[in-house]
Design a protein around this motif. Structure first.
Motif, mmCIF file in Angstrom:
data_model
loop_
_atom_site.group_PDB
_atom_site.id
_atom_site.type_symbol
_atom_site.label_atom_id
_atom_site.label_comp_id
_atom_site.label_asym_id
_atom_site.label_seq_id
_atom_site.Cartn_x
_atom_site.Cartn_y
_atom_site.Cartn_z
ATOM 1 N N ALA A 176 0.875 -1.107 0.043
ATOM 2 C CA ALA A 176 0.000 -0.481 0.018
ATOM 3 C C ALA A 176 0.795 1.366 0.317
ATOM 4 C CB ALA A 176 -0.926 0.317 1.193
ATOM 5 N N MET A 177 1.892 1.166 0.882
ATOM 6 C CA MET A 177 2.193 2.264 0.716
ATOM 7 C C MET A 177 3.774 2.446 -0.518
ATOM 8 S SD MET A 177 4.735 1.645 4.453
ATOM 9 C CE MET A 177 3.335 1.459 5.845
ATOM 10 N N LEU A 178 3.895 1.480 -1.148
ATOM 11 C CA LEU A 178 4.924 1.693 -2.615
ATOM 12 C C LEU A 178 3.188 2.595 -4.098
ATOM 13 C CD1 LEU A 178 6.880 -1.887 -3.029
ATOM 14 C CD2 LEU A 178 7.319 0.173 -2.978
ATOM 15 N N ALA A 179 2.361 1.372 -3.712
ATOM 16 C CA ALA A 179 1.079 1.734 -4.404
ATOM 17 C C ALA A 179 0.564 3.661 -3.913
ATOM 18 C CB ALA A 179 0.252 1.476 -4.134
ATOM 19 N N ARG A 180 0.807 4.711 -2.921
ATOM 20 C CA ARG A 180 0.932 5.384 -2.411
ATOM 21 C C ARG A 180 1.666 6.173 -3.136
ATOM 22 N NH1 ARG A 180 -0.035 7.897 3.275
ATOM 23 N NH2 ARG A 180 -0.333 9.745 3.092
ATOM 24 N N ARG A 181 3.297 5.686 -2.510
ATOM 25 C CA ARG A 181 4.003 5.799 -3.526
ATOM 26 C C ARG A 181 4.656 6.470 -5.182
ATOM 27 N NH1 ARG A 181 9.897 3.514 -1.811
ATOM 28 N NH2 ARG A 181 8.771 4.872 0.049
ATOM 29 N N ARG A 182 3.729 5.841 -5.678
ATOM 30 C CA ARG A 182 3.461 5.761 -7.296
ATOM 31 C C ARG A 182 2.578 6.690 -7.615
ATOM 32 N NH1 ARG A 182 5.370 2.111 -11.122
ATOM 33 N NH2 ARG A 182 5.257 2.975 -12.914
ATOM 34 N N GLY A 183 1.635 7.062 -6.911
ATOM 35 C CA GLY A 183 0.334 7.664 -6.645
ATOM 36 C C GLY A 183 -1.194 7.334 -6.856
ATOM 37 N N ILE A 184 -1.130 5.965 -5.978
ATOM 38 C CA ILE A 184 -2.174 5.475 -6.859
ATOM 39 C C ILE A 184 -2.876 5.283 -5.623
ATOM 40 C CG2 ILE A 184 -3.063 3.182 -6.641
ATOM 41 C CD1 ILE A 184 -0.571 1.850 -7.759
ATOM 42 N N GLY A 185 -4.599 5.577 -5.193
ATOM 43 C CA GLY A 185 -5.122 6.129 -4.064
ATOM 44 C C GLY A 185 -5.600 4.480 -3.668
ATOM 45 N N LEU A 186 -6.182 4.686 -2.448
ATOM 46 C CA LEU A 186 -6.936 3.666 -2.062
ATOM 47 C C LEU A 186 -8.146 3.887 -1.305
ATOM 48 C CD1 LEU A 186 -5.515 0.903 -0.859
ATOM 49 C CD2 LEU A 186 -5.091 1.944 1.884
ATOM 50 N N ALA A 187 -9.053 2.522 -1.714
ATOM 51 C CA ALA A 187 -10.338 2.914 -1.651
ATOM 52 C C ALA A 187 -10.377 1.064 -0.330
ATOM 53 C CB ALA A 187 -10.971 1.895 -2.826
ATOM 54 N N SER A 188 -9.456 0.428 0.170
ATOM 55 C CA SER A 188 -9.932 0.042 1.348
ATOM 56 C C SER A 188 -8.197 -1.122 1.445
ATOM 57 C CB SER A 188 -10.850 -1.433 0.907
ATOM 58 O OG SER A 188 -10.917 -1.877 0.652
ATOM 59 N N PHE A 189 -7.798 -1.593 2.279
ATOM 60 C CA PHE A 189 -7.115 -2.761 2.819
ATOM 61 C C PHE A 189 -7.176 -3.256 3.584
ATOM 62 C CE2 PHE A 189 -3.143 -3.682 6.000
ATOM 63 C CZ PHE A 189 -2.378 -4.062 5.210
ATOM 64 N N ALA A 190 -7.069 -4.805 4.131
ATOM 65 C CA ALA A 190 -7.555 -5.556 4.352
ATOM 66 C C ALA A 190 -6.532 -6.451 4.853
ATOM 67 C CB ALA A 190 -8.819 -6.514 4.022
ATOM 68 N N ALA A 191 -6.113 -6.955 5.495
ATOM 69 C CA ALA A 191 -5.038 -8.309 6.169
ATOM 70 C C ALA A 191 -5.606 -9.042 6.875
ATOM 71 C CB ALA A 191 -3.615 -7.581 6.761
ATOM 72 N N THR A 192 -5.291 -10.588 6.735
ATOM 73 C CA THR A 192 -6.521 -12.323 7.109
ATOM 74 C C THR A 192 -5.550 -12.821 8.063
ATOM 75 O OG1 THR A 192 -5.014 -13.261 5.682
ATOM 76 C CG2 THR A 192 -7.331 -12.206 4.719
ATOM 77 N N GLY A 193 -4.566 -12.538 8.090
ATOM 78 C CA GLY A 193 -3.478 -13.116 9.354
ATOM 79 C C GLY A 193 -4.161 -14.977 9.426
#
Length: 710
Positions: A176-193
């Motif tokens: 997500a951080m790399l995507a942000r640096r690339r200018g990609i906006g985030l709709a959601s983030f989920a980690a399942t463990g």
């Protein structure tokens, strides 16, 4: 949005169990993020040691919360306390919980038992669980942050159309951080463990139903429920949302690490790769490839097809891009003749084919770039164009006229996605991106990402990827089957097998062999000897009668010496049959996808070509035929160089019957193999000459992993 997950992704109220007054601690971060980002629902910090937490009234227990219902729990308390927390939550009609706490199945048997207890309590009360041992989730725009991730430390990420679903919280946040640096906006983030309940498949379906999501990026260490995953990918495909998958744990070391990290079961990577490849999901190999592909898809969307135009100021870069494009499956079609004539008139020293090379003369005349861009994008009939301009865009002399020339060339009406490869700083990159261009440093990375967008486009517009329904399981048990019993069982399942007889000793072999005409194959019968030739257990081209008796006597003696502890049941006698070619058919219970079937070239080609196609069982004859045709060695079956064509339809029907057999007996059989399946000439059939069935035993049980063996 998936109905059963409404309380998770659209809660009206959240209780933070183990809420900390310190917004930097794990128990404090989720509450801090929700308060900071303006969650509009009710918030209830639960902490028996404090009256207030982060400025809000705190409650000593869930039962003390002054509300009849609480939609979502965010839990950060020790593992042993969680089953009791969930039991208390039942009185508040809690519908979902995020368990951030670790110390469950990823730690061993005791942790697994505690996890099972927690899940049993949750299911009894109708509570869906995300986790445990997870980083939680974040949903942009609503202030919902059931996570302690450092991803949100500097404020909410820029909102966009990307959903990230990850088993690893830390690595998912890294993406997500790399995507942000690339200018990609985030709709959601989920980690399942650990995925004791809600898994990757559930979250893909939820993202597919989210109107704010356009693309789904997925990081997976081990797919638990393979068929559920495939169904979720199909839901996303029908919604027009590509799933880009980074699946790790392909090496033995990686698989061990995945097991210890989130108790993930890796399964066989070749099986996964082939089945996922036909599902419509796009599998990538590296983080760079993942982010690049997400960048293309979120900015320019899917490509309609796979025709790629290449424009360059360097012949060397053009060759590199052409090589990469061909390897990625692009059609590097030449420019149409009228367009080539226009280019030749404008760039007499360059190349007008594809790649189109303006050469360095464009340094002196930027209008050459303008015209080349216009002609390639308007007349080339390409689905995308990739261009190489080295460091020219950053040059104070060449940069401004170049950017103007590219824009003028694109303003001629073409909407084709245009990727530019260059060495430039963030400001220059941003200026180009603001005009709708895709920007890359490495031309090969650009080509690969565009190729994935083309593959995703074909997948989204393609035929549905059907996940076959598994039949009811048979109650029949198989115990220590020898080859004769295996052949008989497969014959009962509709698989054509060679005629054969069995004899308990050499005298019987001599007498029984006389029922056959011509040369015979005689083999040892033993459930303990799989590699019969190595043990001296096979004789070929044996005449009936005395020679057969003598061969049987030698076989029984040789195998007895080679395997003194083996149970030897006699010999199998069969006529020698000539065919055109051989296949090897296999079927087994994959720990991820359940029953699968495979086909490969037989005989000397089995190891030489390592050429295998794998599909879900059960399948029909047409699906089996498609797998057979996908083999690199298929031309050898289809009349190559004047050889007779084999009966492919009979081979496909045999493979389909075998797939039904393994699906029906998935609770008692681990593996089935026919080696070889002898293929006769077209319309004359196929015959199984040897068969192996490995049943389940206490020492080697069928691994049943949720949907995989259901």
């Amino acid at each position: 949005m998936a109905k059963s997950l409404d309380a998770l992704f659209a809660p009206r109220s959240i209780a933070f169990i183990g809420a900390s007054n310190d917004p930097t601690r794990i128990g404090g971060r989720p509450l801090h993020y929700c308060l900071r980002d303006g969650f509009e629902g009710e918030i209830y910090p639960v902490n028996p040691s404090r009256d207030k937490v982060q400025g809000l009234k705190a409650f000593p227990s869930i039962g003390a919360i002054p509300a009849d219902e609480v939609d979502l729990l965010v839990i950060a308390v020790p593992p042993k306390a969680i089953p009791m927390v969930l039991a208390e939550a039942g009185a508040k009609n809690v519908r979902a919980a995020v368990v951030l706490t670790s110390g469950f199945s990823e730690t061993g048997e005791k942790g697994a038992a505690l996890e099972a207890e927690m899940l049993a309590t949750a299911r009894k009360l109708g509570i869906r669980l995300l986790g445990p041992n997870c980083l939680g989730f974040y949903k942009a725009g609503d202030g919902i942050a059931a996570t302690f991730s450092s991803l949100l430390e500097d404020g909410p990420p820029p909102q966009g159309e990307l959903a990230i679903v990850s088993q690893s919280g830390a690595y998912g946040a890294h993406i997500a951080m790399l995507a942000r640096r690339r200018g990609i906006g985030l709709a959601s983030f989920a980690a399942t463990g650990n995925e004791c309940d809600i898994g990757v498949a559930d979250l893909i379906e939820a993202a597919a139903a989210d109107i704010n999501v356009k693309v789904i990026g997925c990081y997976v260490e081990g797919i638990r429920h393979g068929r559920a995953f495939l169904r979720a990918v199909e839901v996303a495909r029908l919604a027009g949302k590509p799933v880009i998958l980074l699946k790790v744990g392909t090496s033995s070391s990686g698989q061990k690490a995945a097991q210890s990290h989130t108790a993930s079961l890796a399964g066989d990577d070749r099986t996964l790769d082939q089945i996922i490849g036909r599902s419509g999901a796009i599998r990538v190999e590296t983080t760079q490839e993942l982010v690049d592909t997400l960048y293309v898809l979120t900015r320019r969307g899917l490509l309609a097809s796979n025709r790629l135009g290449i424009l360059t100021v360097s012949g060397g870069a053009g060759i590199l891009m052409a090589d990469a494009a061909e390897a990625a499956g692009f059609d590097i079609a030449s420019m149409p003749e009228p367009a080539r004539a226009d280019l030749d008139a404008r760039i007499p020293l360059g190349s007008s084919a594809n790649p189109v090379d303006t050469t360095a003369q464009a340094m002196s005349d930027a209008s050459i770039v303008r015209d080349a861009v216009s002609i390639v994008t308007r007349q080339g009939n390409y689905d995308a164009v990739v261009a190489f301009f080295m460091n020219w865009p950053e040059s104070p002399v060449l940069g401004p006229p170049l950017r103007e020339a590219i824009q003028q060339g694109l303003e001629s009406g073409s909407e084709v996605p245009f990727a530019i490869c260059m060495n430039a700083g963030p400001r220059t990159v941003s200026e180009y991106e603001e005009t709708g261009l895709l920007v890359f440093e490495d031309p090969s990375f650009a080509v690969t990402a565009l190729a994935h967008a083309a593959t995703a486009g074909r997948a989204i517009s393609g035929a549905p990827a059907c996940v076959p329904t598994l039949p009811d399981t048979s109650t029949k048990c198989f115990v220590r089957l020898d080859e004769a019993e295996a052949l008989a069982a497969l014959a009962d399942a509709g698989i054509p097998t060679m005629p054969f007889a069995t004899a308990r000793n050499s005298a019987e072999a001599g007498r029984i062999s006389r029922q056959f005409d011509g040369p015979l194959a005689i083999k040892v019968i033993s459930p303990d000897v799989q590699h019969k030739s190595d043990a001296g257990g096979v004789r070929l081209a044996v005449d009936p009668g005395n020679q057969a008796a003598d061969a049987a006597s030698k076989i029984l003696a040789d195998v007895g010496r080679a395997h003194p502890a083996a149970e030897i049941r006699g010999v199998l006698i069969a006529p020698m049959i000539r065919g055109v070619a051989e296949l090897i058919l296999g079927a087994r219970i994959d720990p991820v996808f359940g029953p699968v079937v495979s086909v490969g070239m037989g005989g000397i080609f089995t190891e030489l070509l390592d050429d295998v196609a794998i599909g879900l069982a059960p399948l029909d004859a047409n699906e089996a035929l498609e797998l057979i045709r996908s083999l690199c060695g298929f031309p050898l079956l289809d009349g190559m160089r004047g050889k007779p064509r084999v009966d492919i339809r009979a081979a496909a029907e045999t493979m389909a019957a075998m797939s039904r057999f393994i699906a029906r007996h998935r609770g008692t059989i681990l593996e089935v193999e026919i080696n070889p399946l002898l293929l006769l000439e077209e319309h004359k059939g196929a015959v199984a000459l040897d068969a192996l069935i490995i049943p389940e035993t206490a020492e080697n049980p069928v691994i049943q992993n949720g949907q995989a063996a259901a």
